[in-house]
Design an enzyme around this catalytic site. Structure first.
Site, PDB file in Angstrom:
ATOM      1  N   LYS A 173       0.845  -1.200   0.000  1.00 42.71           N
ATOM      2  CA  LYS A 173       0.000   0.000   0.000  1.00 42.71           C
ATOM      3  C   LYS A 173       0.880   1.250   0.000  1.00 42.71           C
ATOM      4  O   LYS A 173       1.523   1.559   0.996  1.00 42.71           O
ATOM      5  CB  LYS A 173      -0.923   0.053   1.232  1.00 42.71           C
ATOM      6  CG  LYS A 173      -1.999   1.124   1.059  1.00 42.71           C
ATOM      7  CD  LYS A 173      -2.562   1.656   2.342  1.00 42.71           C
ATOM      8  CE  LYS A 173      -1.747   2.737   2.968  1.00 42.71           C
ATOM      9  NZ  LYS A 173      -1.629   3.989   2.194  1.00 42.71           N
ATOM     10  N   GLU A 247      10.375   1.992   9.839  1.00 43.18           N
ATOM     11  CA  GLU A 247      11.379   2.948   9.350  1.00 43.18           C
ATOM     12  C   GLU A 247      10.757   4.329   9.455  1.00 43.18           C
ATOM     13  O   GLU A 247       9.905   4.690   8.643  1.00 43.18           O
ATOM     14  CB  GLU A 247      11.734   2.637   7.886  1.00 43.18           C
ATOM     15  CG  GLU A 247      12.506   1.361   7.699  1.00 43.18           C
ATOM     16  CD  GLU A 247      13.930   1.443   8.230  1.00 43.18           C
ATOM     17  OE1 GLU A 247      14.402   2.542   8.563  1.00 43.18           O
ATOM     18  OE2 GLU A 247      14.563   0.377   8.323  1.00 43.18           O
ATOM     19  N   CYS A 281      14.108  11.029   5.133  1.00 42.07           N
ATOM     20  CA  CYS A 281      14.142  10.649   6.550  1.00 42.07           C
ATOM     21  C   CYS A 281      15.515  10.918   7.150  1.00 42.07           C
ATOM     22  O   CYS A 281      15.633  11.206   8.326  1.00 42.07           O
ATOM     23  CB  CYS A 281      13.770   9.182   6.688  1.00 42.07           C
ATOM     24  SG  CYS A 281      14.731   8.118   5.621  1.00 42.07           S
ATOM     25  N   GLU A 380      10.953  16.739  13.864  1.00 41.05           N
ATOM     26  CA  GLU A 380      11.262  16.566  12.444  1.00 41.05           C
ATOM     27  C   GLU A 380      10.426  17.546  11.617  1.00 41.05           C
ATOM     28  O   GLU A 380       9.226  17.656  11.812  1.00 41.05           O
ATOM     29  CB  GLU A 380      10.933  15.127  12.018  1.00 41.05           C
ATOM     30  CG  GLU A 380      11.305  14.852  10.583  1.00 41.05           C
ATOM     31  CD  GLU A 380      10.865  13.467  10.100  1.00 41.05           C
ATOM     32  OE1 GLU A 380       9.760  13.029  10.463  1.00 41.05           O
ATOM     33  OE2 GLU A 380      11.636  12.845   9.358  1.00 41.05           O
TER      34      GLU A 380
HETATM   35  P1  NAD Z   1       2.668   8.894   7.305  1.00 44.59           P
HETATM   36  O1  NAD Z   1       2.985   8.192   8.568  1.00 44.59           O
HETATM   37  O2  NAD Z   1       1.635   9.966   7.322  1.00 44.59           O
HETATM   38  O3  NAD Z   1       2.160   7.859   6.192  1.00 44.59           O
HETATM   39  C1  NAD Z   1       2.928   6.755   5.809  1.00 44.59           C
HETATM   40  C2  NAD Z   1       2.030   5.668   5.265  1.00 44.59           C
HETATM   41  O4  NAD Z   1       1.199   5.193   6.308  1.00 44.59           O
HETATM   42  C3  NAD Z   1       1.104   6.097   4.143  1.00 44.59           C
HETATM   43  O5  NAD Z   1       1.030   5.065   3.195  1.00 44.59           O
HETATM   44  C4  NAD Z   1      -0.219   6.269   4.855  1.00 44.59           C
HETATM   45  O6  NAD Z   1      -1.354   6.124   4.026  1.00 44.59           O
HETATM   46  C5  NAD Z   1      -0.144   5.139   5.859  1.00 44.59           C
HETATM   47  N1  NAD Z   1      -1.027   5.289   7.023  1.00 44.59           N
HETATM   48  C6  NAD Z   1      -1.548   6.412   7.557  1.00 44.59           C
HETATM   49  N2  NAD Z   1      -2.284   6.113   8.650  1.00 44.59           N
HETATM   50  C7  NAD Z   1      -2.225   4.770   8.804  1.00 44.59           C
HETATM   51  C8  NAD Z   1      -2.769   3.861   9.754  1.00 44.59           C
HETATM   52  N3  NAD Z   1      -3.545   4.270  10.773  1.00 44.59           N
HETATM   53  N4  NAD Z   1      -2.494   2.548   9.635  1.00 44.59           N
HETATM   54  C9  NAD Z   1      -1.696   2.109   8.622  1.00 44.59           C
HETATM   55  N5  NAD Z   1      -1.170   2.918   7.683  1.00 44.59           N
HETATM   56  C10 NAD Z   1      -1.422   4.240   7.774  1.00 44.59           C
HETATM   57  O7  NAD Z   1       4.047   9.435   6.748  1.00 44.59           O
HETATM   58  P2  NAD Z   1       4.308  10.326   5.466  1.00 44.59           P
HETATM   59  O8  NAD Z   1       3.851  11.723   5.729  1.00 44.59           O
HETATM   60  O9  NAD Z   1       3.790   9.621   4.265  1.00 44.59           O
HETATM   61  O10 NAD Z   1       5.904  10.268   5.383  1.00 44.59           O
HETATM   62  C11 NAD Z   1       6.731  11.112   6.093  1.00 44.59           C
HETATM   63  C12 NAD Z   1       7.395  10.375   7.215  1.00 44.59           C
HETATM   64  O11 NAD Z   1       8.017   9.198   6.736  1.00 44.59           O
HETATM   65  C13 NAD Z   1       8.507  11.199   7.844  1.00 44.59           C
HETATM   66  O12 NAD Z   1       8.453  11.092   9.235  1.00 44.59           O
HETATM   67  C14 NAD Z   1       9.753  10.544   7.304  1.00 44.59           C
HETATM   68  O13 NAD Z   1      10.896  10.737   8.088  1.00 44.59           O
HETATM   69  C15 NAD Z   1       9.339   9.119   7.248  1.00 44.59           C
HETATM   70  N6  NAD Z   1      10.224   8.352   6.356  1.00 44.59           N
HETATM   71  C16 NAD Z   1      11.079   7.438   6.896  1.00 44.59           C
HETATM   72  C17 NAD Z   1      11.959   6.723   6.082  1.00 44.59           C
HETATM   73  C18 NAD Z   1      12.905   5.681   6.638  1.00 44.59           C
HETATM   74  O14 NAD Z   1      13.340   4.827   5.873  1.00 44.59           O
HETATM   75  N7  NAD Z   1      13.257   5.718   7.904  1.00 44.59           N
HETATM   76  C19 NAD Z   1      11.957   6.968   4.713  1.00 44.59           C
HETATM   77  C20 NAD Z   1      11.065   7.907   4.196  1.00 44.59           C
HETATM   78  C21 NAD Z   1      10.196   8.591   5.029  1.00 44.59           C
END
Ligand code: NAD
Length: 488
Positions: A173, A247, A281, A380
């Protein structure tokens, strides 16, 4: 408007039944693709498809799984331009960077393909001569793979090929902000010839993600996203004790020591925070600089920040595109306002560049005189906003670097090999870069701890996350054992 209302389930394209949503191009700010949310019933169908494919898939040889994964890597590489352009239309990152990331993704697929027939168990020499003992690495089953919007296909490369190589099946997803490239990958997956149900793609937002991660028939979750979402997933996963890899974000420190080569350290600092508009990230969002160099470094980084070419992310000359969506710009603006309120000194940026006020662009921003207690040093931003902190002694640098709840990445610049290793040993982060920043490799394990999550991706550690160890014991003796004491 392009129609992307389909999900890939059991190698068939099916329409989602949970209502529609749109992809907005952050550069043009117009909706350009339409999708469907996967409802609970859609999620269950995708999980069922992955479940029914699992028994046969886990019995294929590692060699056969590797051949399919390699074929997928070849096709991704063939389609790099198309996939990168779709991704740029969705997340606004420069197309050069998206091409580079998809090429890296293909490299990661090949790395894990190479491990598919090398998941050895061990034989254990037990105390009892008559008992033979061996372990095998078994796949877990159905893996739910959830990605963030900043790098959909590259993040997926950390998850899908190790899951498949180890013999698992998958339900993917992507983020609701960037669903297109993963659906386009679905077409490539079909062409590669995976058996039905081995790889399934559904789209949707939090509701879809929650249905997937609380599903009783999901055996493993691998999530990339924010820590708040991860907490919700961890609570849902607890109901079925589903193991997970998280992650998450970071507030990574990039330290410049007085003996650093500034010709390399300054571009390293700039790339650490302004590449991908800071939406990575591992962004080196805290630049920790020795007092002797402090003014010089702040000035040099600010000057470089002012020279960053903002513009159309499809243009090869552009260095920074817009932020990915309007809600995210609001969040970045709030972080800037908080920094000003907390007393940080704005050196450059802090607002959309002149002429781009009504867009999703944010000027590369540098704050100096940031201290550890300020929100900019703790939270962040995930945008092009740099916090510069000052230190005098090595131990102060370490204390500042370790002074957040995050522990994802860190960097340090020094010409003194002893100091560099001594400090690296003390940095609390899953990755430590010395005299480089934001360098990635398929072989090198990646991940964090504390609020940055747990588990590792890439490297040999990355495939073990998708396996469980089974131990088997065989008694070769003919003796009848006492049934009331522990056999040893
Ligand atoms: P987010 O947590 O809002 O969303 C991430 C994913 O989770 C999306 O696919 C979203 O639809 C899904 N999601 C949302 N609510 C959910 C729930 N209740 N249950 C299951 N899935 C759900 O994050 P974002 O805004 O898409 O991304 C930004 C964040 O991602 C930042 O904090 C960034 O640092 C982190 N990030 C981490 C890495 C890493 O490898 N460590 C890499 C890229 C981004």
């Amino acid at each position: 408007m392009e129609d992307y209302t389909r999900h890939l389930v059991g190698n068939e394209w099916v329409r989602g039944s949970g209502g529609e949503y749109e992809s907005v191009n952050p550069f043009t700010r117009s909706a350009w693709a339409v999708h469907t949310h996967a409802s609970e019933a859609d999620v269950s169908r995708a999980v069922a498809a992955a479940r029914s494919a699992f028994p046969a898939w886990r019995q294929t040889s590692g060699y056969d799984r590797a051949r399919l994964i390699l074929r997928l890597a070849d096709l991704m590489e063939r389609d790099i331009d198309r996939l990168a352009e779709l991704e740029t239309r969705d997340n606004g990152k420069i197309v050069r960077e998206n091409k580079n990331q998809i090429a890296f993704a293909a490299r990661i697929y090949r790395f894990f393909a190479g491990l598919a027939d090398k998941l050895n168990g061990e034989t254990k020499p037990l105390d009892n001569y008559d008992t033979v003992d061996y372990t095998v690495r078994e796949p877990l089953g159905v893996c739910a793979l959830i990605t963030a919007w900043n790098s959909p296909l590259q993040l997926l490369a950390n998850k899908l090929p190790p899951a498949l190589a180890a013999g698992n099946t998958a339900v993917i997803k992507p983020s609701e902000f960037t669903s297109v490239s993963t659906l386009a990958l679905g077409e490539v997956i079909l062409e590669a010839g995976f058996p039905p149900g081995v790889i399934n793609v559904i789209t949707g937002a939090a509701g879809t993600g929650a249905a997937l991660t609380s599903h009783p028939d999901v055996d493993k979750i691998s999530f990339t996203g924010g820590v708040e979402t991860a907490r919700v997933i961890a609570a849902n996963a607890a109901a079925h004790m589903t193991p997970a890899t998280y992650e998450l974000g970071g507030k990574s420190a990039n330290i410049i020591f007085p003996d650093a080569n500034l010709d390399r350290a300054i571009p390293g600092a700039v790339s650490g925070i302004f590449a991908a508009a800071g939406q990575t990230c591992v962004a080196g969002s805290r630049l920790v600089v020795h007092a002797d160099l402090y003014d010089e470094v702040v000035e040099a980084v600010a000057k470089r920040a002012q020279l960053v070419r903002l513009g159309d992310p499809m243009d090869a000359q552009t260095q920074m595109g817009p932020l990915a969506h309007s809600g995210h710009l609001t969040r970045v603006r709030r972080a800037i306002a908080d920094a000003l309120e907390d007393g940080a000194r704005l050196v450059t940026g802090g607002a959309p560049p002149p002429g781009l006020e009504d867009t999703l662009f944010m000027a590369p921003t540098v704050f100096a005189d940031v201290t550890t207690g300020m929100r900019l040093a703790q939270q962040e931003v995930f945008g092009p906003v740099l916090a510069v902190q000052r230190f005098r002694t090595d131990s102060e640098a370490i204390e500042i670097a370790n002074g957040t709840r995050y522990a994802l990445a860190s960097g340090l610049w020094s010409g003194d090999i002893t100091r560099a290793h001594r400090v690296a040993k003390e940095l609390r982060a899953g990755t430590c870069w010395i005299n480089t920043y934001r360098t990635s490799a398929a072989q090198a394990p990646f991940g964090g701890f504390r609020n940055s999550g747990y588990g590792r991706e890439r490297g040999t550690d990355g495939i073990l996350e998708y396996t469980t160890t089974k131990n088997t014991m065989i008694d070769l003796s003919t003796a009848v054992r006492d049934p009331f004491v522990l056999g040893r």
